[in-house]
Scaffold this motif. Structure first.
Motif, PDB file in Angstrom:
ATOM      1  N   GLU A 524      40.684  36.255  33.152  1.00  0.00           N
ATOM      2  CA  GLU A 524      41.154  35.349  34.190  1.00  0.00           C
ATOM      3  C   GLU A 524      42.610  34.954  33.941  1.00  0.00           C
ATOM      4  O   GLU A 524      43.409  34.822  34.879  1.00  0.00           O
ATOM      5  N   PHE A 525      42.952  34.755  32.668  1.00  0.00           N
ATOM      6  CA  PHE A 525      44.338  34.436  32.307  1.00  0.00           C
ATOM      7  C   PHE A 525      45.283  35.546  32.769  1.00  0.00           C
ATOM      8  O   PHE A 525      46.336  35.292  33.349  1.00  0.00           O
ATOM      9  N   ALA A 526      44.881  36.806  32.520  1.00  0.00           N
ATOM     10  CA  ALA A 526      45.718  37.943  32.920  1.00  0.00           C
ATOM     11  C   ALA A 526      45.865  38.015  34.441  1.00  0.00           C
ATOM     12  O   ALA A 526      46.940  38.335  34.959  1.00  0.00           O
ATOM     13  N   LYS A 527      44.792  37.710  35.183  1.00  0.00           N
ATOM     14  CA  LYS A 527      44.861  37.733  36.641  1.00  0.00           C
ATOM     15  C   LYS A 527      45.854  36.687  37.155  1.00  0.00           C
ATOM     16  O   LYS A 527      46.609  36.935  38.093  1.00  0.00           O
ATOM     17  N   ILE A 528      45.825  35.497  36.529  1.00  0.00           N
ATOM     18  CA  ILE A 528      46.688  34.407  37.006  1.00  0.00           C
ATOM     19  C   ILE A 528      48.163  34.733  36.786  1.00  0.00           C
ATOM     20  O   ILE A 528      48.988  34.604  37.696  1.00  0.00           O
ATOM     21  N   ILE A 529      48.512  35.164  35.582  1.00  0.00           N
ATOM     22  CA  ILE A 529      49.936  35.407  35.319  1.00  0.00           C
ATOM     23  C   ILE A 529      50.431  36.658  36.033  1.00  0.00           C
ATOM     24  O   ILE A 529      51.631  36.808  36.259  1.00  0.00           O
ATOM     25  N   SER A 530      49.507  37.553  36.400  1.00  0.00           N
ATOM     26  CA  SER A 530      49.945  38.742  37.140  1.00  0.00           C
ATOM     27  C   SER A 530      50.459  38.374  38.531  1.00  0.00           C
ATOM     28  O   SER A 530      51.180  39.152  39.156  1.00  0.00           O
ATOM     29  N   LYS A 531      50.077  37.193  39.030  1.00  0.00           N
ATOM     30  CA  LYS A 531      50.525  36.744  40.344  1.00  0.00           C
ATOM     31  C   LYS A 531      51.818  35.929  40.255  1.00  0.00           C
ATOM     32  O   LYS A 531      52.345  35.510  41.283  1.00  0.00           O
ATOM     33  N   SER A 532      52.279  35.671  39.033  1.00  0.00           N
ATOM     34  CA  SER A 532      53.484  34.866  38.849  1.00  0.00           C
ATOM     35  C   SER A 532      54.705  35.766  38.716  1.00  0.00           C
ATOM     36  O   SER A 532      54.740  36.669  37.867  1.00  0.00           O
ATOM     37  N   GLU A 533      55.709  35.522  39.553  1.00  0.00           N
ATOM     38  CA  GLU A 533      56.931  36.317  39.470  1.00  0.00           C
ATOM     39  C   GLU A 533      57.672  36.068  38.158  1.00  0.00           C
ATOM     40  O   GLU A 533      58.418  36.925  37.690  1.00  0.00           O
ATOM     41  N   GLN A 534      57.450  34.897  37.581  1.00  0.00           N
ATOM     42  CA  GLN A 534      58.174  34.535  36.367  1.00  0.00           C
ATOM     43  C   GLN A 534      57.570  35.167  35.120  1.00  0.00           C
ATOM     44  O   GLN A 534      58.280  35.455  34.153  1.00  0.00           O
ATOM     45  N   PHE A 535      56.221  35.406  35.121  1.00  0.00           N
ATOM     46  CA  PHE A 535      55.558  35.863  33.897  1.00  0.00           C
ATOM     47  C   PHE A 535      54.814  37.190  34.056  1.00  0.00           C
ATOM     48  O   PHE A 535      54.223  37.677  33.093  1.00  0.00           O
ATOM     49  N   ALA A 536      54.808  37.754  35.242  1.00  0.00           N
ATOM     50  CA  ALA A 536      54.027  38.977  35.470  1.00  0.00           C
ATOM     51  C   ALA A 536      54.535  40.148  34.647  1.00  0.00           C
ATOM     52  O   ALA A 536      53.793  41.102  34.388  1.00  0.00           O
ATOM     53  N   HIS A 537      55.807  40.101  34.222  1.00  0.00           N
ATOM     54  CA  HIS A 537      56.384  41.235  33.490  1.00  0.00           C
ATOM     55  C   HIS A 537      56.005  41.249  32.012  1.00  0.00           C
ATOM     56  O   HIS A 537      56.247  42.232  31.318  1.00  0.00           O
ATOM     57  N   ILE A 538      55.398  40.161  31.493  1.00  0.00           N
ATOM     58  CA  ILE A 538      55.122  40.065  30.051  1.00  0.00           C
ATOM     59  C   ILE A 538      53.983  41.011  29.681  1.00  0.00           C
ATOM     60  O   ILE A 538      52.900  40.939  30.260  1.00  0.00           O
ATOM     61  N   PRO A 539      54.186  41.907  28.719  1.00  0.00           N
ATOM     62  CA  PRO A 539      53.092  42.796  28.296  1.00  0.00           C
ATOM     63  C   PRO A 539      51.987  42.007  27.592  1.00  0.00           C
ATOM     64  O   PRO A 539      52.247  41.001  26.930  1.00  0.00           O
ATOM     65  N   ILE A 540      50.743  42.477  27.752  1.00  0.00           N
ATOM     66  CA  ILE A 540      49.569  41.792  27.189  1.00  0.00           C
ATOM     67  C   ILE A 540      48.799  42.751  26.298  1.00  0.00           C
ATOM     68  O   ILE A 540      48.593  43.920  26.646  1.00  0.00           O
ATOM     69  N   ILE A 541      48.369  42.242  25.147  1.00  0.00           N
ATOM     70  CA  ILE A 541      47.434  42.962  24.272  1.00  0.00           C
ATOM     71  C   ILE A 541      46.158  42.139  24.205  1.00  0.00           C
ATOM     72  O   ILE A 541      46.189  40.952  23.871  1.00  0.00           O
ATOM     73  N   PHE A 542      45.031  42.768  24.538  1.00  0.00           N
ATOM     74  CA  PHE A 542      43.738  42.096  24.420  1.00  0.00           C
ATOM     75  C   PHE A 542      43.163  42.344  23.023  1.00  0.00           C
ATOM     76  O   PHE A 542      43.127  43.483  22.541  1.00  0.00           O
ATOM     77  N   LEU A 543      42.703  41.251  22.381  1.00  0.00           N
ATOM     78  CA  LEU A 543      41.953  41.330  21.127  1.00  0.00           C
ATOM     79  C   LEU A 543      40.547  40.827  21.412  1.00  0.00           C
ATOM     80  O   LEU A 543      40.387  39.709  21.904  1.00  0.00           O
ATOM     81  N   SER A 544      39.518  41.619  21.142  1.00  0.00           N
ATOM     82  CA  SER A 544      38.180  41.163  21.490  1.00  0.00           C
ATOM     83  C   SER A 544      37.121  41.883  20.668  1.00  0.00           C
ATOM     84  O   SER A 544      37.305  43.024  20.239  1.00  0.00           O
ATOM     85  N   ALA A 545      35.985  41.176  20.461  1.00  0.00           N
ATOM     86  CA  ALA A 545      34.822  41.794  19.828  1.00  0.00           C
ATOM     87  C   ALA A 545      34.046  42.647  20.830  1.00  0.00           C
ATOM     88  O   ALA A 545      33.147  43.396  20.444  1.00  0.00           O
ATOM     89  N   LYS A 546      34.382  42.536  22.122  1.00  0.00           N
ATOM     90  CA  LYS A 546      33.742  43.357  23.149  1.00  0.00           C
ATOM     91  C   LYS A 546      34.398  44.735  23.128  1.00  0.00           C
ATOM     92  O   LYS A 546      35.515  44.905  23.602  1.00  0.00           O
TER      93      LYS A 546
END
Length: 683
Positions: A524-546
C-alpha cells in the motif's frame, strides 16, 4: 348427473314443462361428451386430441346444442330440433378417427405393442358410446339402450384407468426399491471411501506431526551447543550490543522450539511432566519473582506480590515454574510503562490453591477468551516484536488439566482495561513425612524492549536511504550497516514512512521497506508514493519473509526495483544498494547535464513546477476520500455544523472524522492542520 336426467326426463309427473325437461336432458347428453376429449388428452397423454379438447367440442357440440334449444323453442317440435343433431353425429366420427391417430402418434414404432392395442381397444369401447350420444338420440334408440351402452363404456374406461394406475404404482414402487438399493450401495461405498480417505489423512497428518516433532527435537541439540558456546564466548570477551541481540534471539528460538515440542507431546498424550512429586509452590514463586522484579525495573513496571508461605502441591516443579513464567510473562508483555501487575498466591478454606495474576494491559475480548488456549492462536492480530508462537497459554491449560485444576479469566476491554487470570489447584495436605523437591527456577524468556532506532544523517553529500521495518532488532541492524556509508532515515510502518517523507528536508535516494506491517503495509505504501509526483521516482527494495513467486511478482508489478526475501545475505544486500544508488547518481547527473544543455541552447529560464500541495499532502498522510472533503472545508474556515450540512452527514460524524485527521497529521489545532495540508515543497 347424466344418468339421473337422462333416465327421468321427460316425465309429466315431475315439475317443469315438457320443453324445459327436454332442454335439461339434452344438455347433459351434450355436455358429457364434451368432457371426454379433454379427459383422454390429459389422462392418456394423447397430444393430438388437443384441438378437440379445447376448441372442437365448443364448435361442434356446445354450439349445435344452443341451436337445438333455439329451434325447439321456436317450433315447439322436438323432431324438428333433432335434425340439428346431424352435425354432432359427423363430429363424433371425426373424434373417433382423431383418437385412433392420436394413439398411433403416441406409440409411433410401438403401435403394434400389447399396451397400445389394449389402450386403443378400451378407449374405442369406452368413448365411442359417449361420443355417439348424438347418434343414439338422432335414431331414437331409447333411453335404456343409451344408458346401458354409455355406462358400460364408462366402466370400461374406469377399469382401464385403474389398471394403468396400479401398473404405474407398482413400477414406481420397484423404482423406489431399486433407488433405495442404489442409495444403500452408494452410501456403503461412500462410507468406505470416507473411511479410507480419513485413514490416509490421519497417516499423512501423523507423518507431518512426527516430522515436525523430530525437527524440533533435532533442533534442540544444535541450539543447546550454540547457546552454551555463545555464553562462554560472551564471558571471555567484552559485552556488546550485537552479542546481546544474538543471545536474545537464540533464547527466543530455543523457547519456541521447546514449546513446540511440548505441545505436540501433549497432543499425542505423552507424559511431559512427572507429577508424582511434592514441591513448595510458595518457594518456587518467590524464587521466580527475584528474576521478574529485575525485568520489571527495566520495563518500568511495578509488581505487587502477596505469597502465603508453606503451600505444598503434588506436581512436577518444572510444571509449576512453567505456569508461573507464562502467566507473568504475558502480563508484562501487554503492560505499559508505569502499569502495575498484581500477583497473589493463597489457599482458601476448602484447601484449594489460588494463583492469581492481574494486569492493566489491553485485555482479552469475551469472544476470544476460549480461543487463547488454542495452539498457535495470536491474541493480537497485528505484528508485534514481543509476540510469540501462541503456545504458552495452551501449555498452561494442559498442565492445569493434568493437575485436575481449573483456569478462569476475568476481562472485558469494553468496560475496563486489564486481565485477571486465576488458577485453582488442589493443595497437598499430608506433608509431614514427605520429602520435597527443591524449587526449580527457570529464567523467564522476557525480551526487554530494544531502543527505538533514530535517523542517522551524517553528511548531506551522502546518499539517503529510508528504511521502513516494524521489527526493532532488524531495523537497528539495517541502520547500523547502512549508516556506515549512507544517511539513514527510519520508520516503523508505512504510515510512519509517509509522514517521514513529508517532514524530512531531503528526499531519500532509495527506500527499503518490509511488506507485512501495521497500519499501512509495504504494498500500500508503494501504491501511495507511486501517485506522488514528488516521490514516485524513488527506487524501492522490498524486504519480506513472504518468498512466494506471486508475492515477488506483486512487488515488482508495483514498481519495486528489487525483491529480497528473508533470510538474506547482508553482503549481497549492501552490494545491491550500492549498485542501485550508483546508477541513480549517474542517471541524475545525466538528466541535469541534458537539462542545462537544453536551457542554454534555447536561452530560456528555468521555471519551477508547482505541485498540487493539498492533494499531495492528503496522499502522504493517507487521508480517505471523506476525510479529504472534510479537511478541505476545515481549511476554508467552515464550522463542523456547516460542514455536516454541506456533506449531508451528522455533526458528530464530522467531529469523529476531524479527530482522525488531526491524529494522522499529528496536529492539535486547525492552524497546524492548514499549514501541513496547504503548503509543500516545489518540484
Amino acid at each position: 348427473m347424466y344418468n339421473i336426467t337422462g333416465g327421468l326426463l321427460p316425465d309429466e309427473n315431475l315439475p317443469g314443462s315438457f320443453f324445459l325437461q327436454n332442454v335439461i336432458a339434452y344438455a347433459t347428453g351434450f355436455i358429457t361428451p364434451c368432457f371426454f376429449p379433454y379427459y383422454v388428452h390429459k389422462a392418456f397423454a394423447l397430444e393430438k386430441m388437443r384441438f378437440h379438447a379445447f376448441k372442437g367440442v365448443y364448435l361442434f357440440l356446445i354450439l349445435p346444442y344452443f341451436l337445438f334449444v333455439v329451434v325447439f323453442a321456436i317450433t315447439e317440435k322436438l323432431e324438428d330440433a333433432k335434425d340439428l343433431l346431424a352435425l354432432p353425429v359427423v363430429y363424433a366420427l371425426w373424434v373417433i378417427i382423431s383418437m385412433i391417430k392420436a394413439i398411433r402418434y403416441k406409440y409411433k414404432k410401438d403401435f403394434s405393442s400389447r399396451e397400445s392395442k389394449e389402450e386403443m381397444t378400451v378407449l374405442l369401447i369406452s368413448l365411442t358410446p359417449w361420443v355417439m350420444l348424438p347418434v343414439i338420440d338422432f335414431f331414437n334408440m331409447g333411453q335404456g339402450t343409451e344408458a346401458c351402452i354409455t355406462n358400460i363404456g364408462f366402466l370400461s374406461l374406469f377399469a382401464l384407468q385403474m389398471k394403468r394406475h396400479i401398473h404405474e404404482m407398482r413400477a414406481e414402487h420397484n423404482r423406489l426399491v431399486e433407488s433405495q438399493k442404489e442409495l444403500q450401495n452408494w452410501n456403503s461405498n461412500l462410507t468406505n471411501e470416507v473411511t479410507k480417505r480419513t485413514k490416509e489423512l490421519e497417516i499423512i497428518n501423523q507423518q507431518r506431526t512426527n516430522t515436525l516433532v523430530n525437527l524440533a527435537h533435532e533442533t534442540k541439540t544444535p541450539l543447546t551447543l550454540i547457546n552454551n558456546y555463545l555464553e562462554e564466548y560472551i564471558q571471555k570477551t567484552t559485552p556488546s550490543e550485537e552479542l546481546n541481540i544474538v543471545k536474545r534471539n537464540i533464547n527466543k528460538l530455543s523457547s519456541d522450539i521447546v514449546n513446540l515440542f511440548d505441545i505436540e507431546k501433549f497432543n499425542k498424550g505423552f507424559a511431559v511432566y512427572n507429577h508424582n512429586q511434592l514441591c513448595n509452590f510458595s518457594d518456587i514463586l518467590k524464587d521466580s519473582m527475584a528474576l521478574f522484579e529485575k525485568y520489571a525495573i527495566d520495563l518500568e513496571i511495578k509488581i505487587e506480590v502477596s505469597i502465603h508461605q508453606g503451600i505444598i502441591i503434588q506436581a512436577d516443579p518444572l510444571s509449576i515454574n512453567r505456569i508461573i513464567n507464562n502467566l507473568i510473562e504475558n502480563a508484562m508483555k501487554f503492560s505499559e510503562a508505569n502499569d502495575t501487575i498484581e500477583i497473589a498466591l493463597s489457599k482458601n478454606d476448602d484447601g484449594d490453591i489460588q494463583f492469581i495474576v492481574s494486569d492493566r494491559g489491553i485485555g482479552i475480548p469475551l469472544n476470544m477468551q476460549a480461543k487463547i488456549f488454542e495452539p498457535y492462536y495470536q491474541l493480537n492480530s497485528q505484528k508485534a516484536n514481543t509476540q510469540g508462537m501462541g503456545l504458552g497459554l495452551p501449555i498452561v491449560k494442559k498442565v492445569v488439566e493434568e493437575l485436575n485444576g481449573k483456569i478462569y479469566i476475568n476481562s472485558n476491554p469494553q468496560k475496563a482495561r486489564g486481565t485477571k487470570i486465576k488458577i485453582s489447584l488442589k493443595a497437598y495436605k499430608n506433608t509431614n513425612s514427605e520429602p520435597l523437591n527443591a524449587a526449580i527456577v527457570k529464567a523467564p524468556s522476557i525480551q526487554l524492549p530494544l531502543l527505538t532506532p533514530t535517523d542517522k544523517v551524517v553528511d548531506k553529500e551522502r546518499f539517503t536511504v529510508l528504511v521502513i521495518e516494524d521489527n526493532i532488532a532488524m531495523i537497528n541492524y539495517l541502520t547500523n550497516k547502512l549508516s556506515e556509508k549512507y544517511n539513514v532515515l527510519v520508520a516503523m510502518n508505512g504510515s510512519d514512512g509517509l509522514r517521514k517523507l513529508k517532514e524530512v528536508k531531503v528526499v531519500p535516494d532509495l527506500i527499503v521497506t518490509d511488506i507485512m506491517m501495521d497500519k499501512i503495509d509495504g504494498y500500500e505504501f508503494a501504491k501511495i508514493i507511486s501517485k506522488s509526483e514528488q516521490f514516485a521516482h524513488i527506487p524501492i527494495i522490498f524486504l519480506s519473509a513472504k518468498a512466494a513467486l506471486k508475492d515477488k511478482l506483486q512487488g515488482l508489478k508495483l514498481g519495486a526495483i528489487d525483491y529480497v526475501p528473508k533470510p538474506f545475505s547482508i553482503a549481497e544486500f549492501l552490494y545491491k544498494v550500492d549498485s542501485i544508488l550508483t546508477y541513480a547518481g549517474k542517471q541524475k547527473r545525466s538528466i541535469l547535464n541534458m537539462t542545462f544543455d537544453r536551457v542554454s541552447s534555447n536561452g530560456t529560464s528555468h521555471q519551477k513546477i508547482q505541485v498540487s500541495s493539498f492533494e499531495l499532502n492528503c496522499d502522504l498522510y493517507n487521508l480517505t476520500a471523506r476525510e479529504r472533503d472534510i479537511a478541505k472545508l476545515i481549511c476554508q474556515g467552515q464550522k463542523y455544523k456547516d460542514i455536516g450540512g454541506a456533506l449531508f452527514i451528522a455533526e458528530r460524524t464530522v467531529t469523529k472524522h476531524a479527530q482522525n485527521i488531526f491524529e494522522k497529521l499529528q496536529v492539535s489545532n486547525k492552524i497546524e492542520l492548514i499549514n501541513k495540508l496547504e503548503y509543500s515543497q516545489t518540484a
